[in-house]
Design an enzyme around this catalytic site. Structure first.
Site, mmCIF file in Angstrom:
data_model
loop_
_atom_site.group_PDB
_atom_site.id
_atom_site.type_symbol
_atom_site.label_atom_id
_atom_site.label_comp_id
_atom_site.label_asym_id
_atom_site.label_seq_id
_atom_site.Cartn_x
_atom_site.Cartn_y
_atom_site.Cartn_z
ATOM 1 N NE ARG A 7 -5.656 -0.133 -12.911
ATOM 2 C CZ ARG A 7 -5.699 -1.301 -12.268
ATOM 3 N NH1 ARG A 7 -4.981 -1.468 -11.179
ATOM 4 N NH2 ARG A 7 -6.457 -2.276 -12.715
ATOM 5 C CE LYS A 51 -1.055 1.214 -4.963
ATOM 6 N NZ LYS A 51 -1.501 0.357 -5.998
ATOM 7 C CG HIS A 73 5.718 -5.052 -9.206
ATOM 8 N ND1 HIS A 73 5.499 -4.051 -10.123
ATOM 9 C CD2 HIS A 73 4.505 -5.578 -8.939
ATOM 10 C CE1 HIS A 73 4.214 -3.978 -10.393
ATOM 11 N NE2 HIS A 73 3.573 -4.890 -9.687
HETATM 12 P P1 AMP Z 1 0.125 -5.950 -9.318
HETATM 13 O O1 AMP Z 1 1.099 -6.207 -10.413
HETATM 14 O O2 AMP Z 1 -0.362 -4.538 -9.241
HETATM 15 O O3 AMP Z 1 -0.983 -6.968 -9.271
HETATM 16 O O4 AMP Z 1 0.934 -6.136 -7.968
HETATM 17 C C1 AMP Z 1 1.642 -7.315 -7.701
HETATM 18 C C2 AMP Z 1 2.069 -7.299 -6.252
HETATM 19 O O5 AMP Z 1 2.914 -6.181 -6.009
HETATM 20 C C3 AMP Z 1 0.875 -7.181 -5.292
HETATM 21 O O6 AMP Z 1 1.073 -8.011 -4.176
HETATM 22 C C4 AMP Z 1 0.912 -5.730 -4.924
HETATM 23 O O7 AMP Z 1 0.330 -5.445 -3.673
HETATM 24 C C5 AMP Z 1 2.403 -5.437 -4.917
HETATM 25 N N1 AMP Z 1 2.626 -4.010 -5.087
HETATM 26 C C6 AMP Z 1 2.134 -3.209 -6.063
HETATM 27 N N2 AMP Z 1 2.522 -1.938 -5.867
HETATM 28 C C7 AMP Z 1 3.274 -1.935 -4.738
HETATM 29 C C8 AMP Z 1 3.956 -0.905 -4.002
HETATM 30 N N3 AMP Z 1 3.934 0.368 -4.381
HETATM 31 N N4 AMP Z 1 4.635 -1.277 -2.900
HETATM 32 C C9 AMP Z 1 4.658 -2.575 -2.492
HETATM 33 N N5 AMP Z 1 4.030 -3.571 -3.134
HETATM 34 C C10 AMP Z 1 3.350 -3.260 -4.240
#
Ligand code: AMP
Length: 287
Positions: free
Chosen positions: A196, A158, A44
């Site tokens: 997660r 991702k 993030h």
């Molecule tokens: P989330 O909080 O999982 O919904 O993710 C929020 C944003 O962060 C989304 O656009 C994800 O694709 C991105 N994201 C989550 N994990 C990663 C990672 N390991 N590398 C790059 N972006 C990520």
């Protein structure tokens, strides 16, 4: 004296958000936006940093969106360490944290989701495995984009299928926002960072490295082995593990997300979803 840390302004409602952002908007300054579900990690933060480099003001939202969870147990156990998140945002120089309640995003308990046609993009992989997931995701992304009104919005590769669907939605509705895809950030052992991951037991965390290791081997095999042989190899790796369960492994065209059949000369992507105990993890690699 220690330098004063950058402080992040918190808005919980749309009027509060407008109050903070209107001065920037009036000066035609660029607003960059990073939507998240919190439990922040360096993945993030890489999005925040890219947004910082490319915009005058950066907004991060944290909202665990109930309509995109097809499994109520997954929603319930999703981590919500808001204070820790705020500190990480301050350290990264994020300007604004939009932290809406469920009532702000779904007033009067109306959880209706958009009935969007994504063509074939959502018929495969996450769309097939998690009914309703993308309808819930696009509903909240649309609401968040309308609230923040950014010029640039940052999404991680991702969630490769999510990024493709968001780009399709923005293009189809001619929404004047740039959608910027950012590379996957990994742990030193290769595991893709994910909120997660913190739900994994120490044993599950150790096993999880097999997911990225398998993808790295797939990339080595690409061009030398057939798609069928690569799929057999991946299945076998998880049968050998005996604990994790492969939900799907697909080699797809990176633009249409349809199965790669070699008939088009276009970039392929290998996508995987695995249950490590109760925790479902996804990852992908461009081939
Ligand atoms: P989330 O909080 O999982 O919904 O993710 C929020 C944003 O962060 C989304 O656009 C994800 O694709 C991105 N994201 C989550 N994990 C990663 C990672 N390991 N590398 C790059 N972006 C990520």
């Amino acid at each position: 004296m220690l330098p004063k840390p950058h402080s992040v302004k918190v808005a919980q409602t749309i009027p509060e958000l407008d109050k903070i952002l209107d001065p920037y908007r009036q000066k035609q300054q660029n607003v960059g936006f990073v939507p998240t579900m919190g439990a922040l990690h360096e993945g993030h933060i890489s999005l925040i940093k890219q947004a910082k480099a490319e915009n005058e003001v950066v907004v991060c939202s944290i909202f665990v969106n109930p309509t995109q969870f097809n499994d109520p147990a997954d929603l319930k156990r999703y981590p919500r360490p808001v204070e820790e998140d705020k500190q990480m945002l301050e350290a990264a120089g994020c300007d604004v944290l939009f932290l809406p309640t469920v009532e702000v995003m779904y007033p009067k308990g109306d959880f209706t989701t958009l009935n969007e046609d994504f063509g074939m993009l959502d018929k495969v992989m996450e769309g097939a495995s998690r009914p309703g997931h993308f309808a819930g995701m696009i509903t909240v992304v649309n609401k968040l984009l309308l609230a923040v009104k950014p010029i640039n919005a940052y999404f991680g590769q991702k969630d490769f299928q999510q990024l493709a669907i968001v780009k399709h939605f923005i293009a189809k509705h001619v929404i004047p926002i740039n959608i910027i895809g950012c590379p996957i950030v990994r742990e030193p052992d290769g595991l893709a960072m994910s909120s997660r991951n913190r739900l994994l037991s120490p044993d599950e965390r150790k096993r999880a490295v097999l997911i990225s290791q398998t993808l790295f081997k797939v990339k080595e095999m690409w061009g030398k082995s057939s798609v069928a042989d690569i799929k057999d190899f991946v299945q076998n790796e998880f049968v050998k593990d005996g604990y994790m369960k492969l939900d799907y492994f697909e080699i797809s065209y990176s633009d249409t997300l349809q199965p790669f059949d070699g008939k088009r000369n276009a970039q392929a992507v290998a996508c995987i979803a695995v249950f490590d105990g109760k925790v479902r993890l996804i990852d992908n690699i461009l081939l």
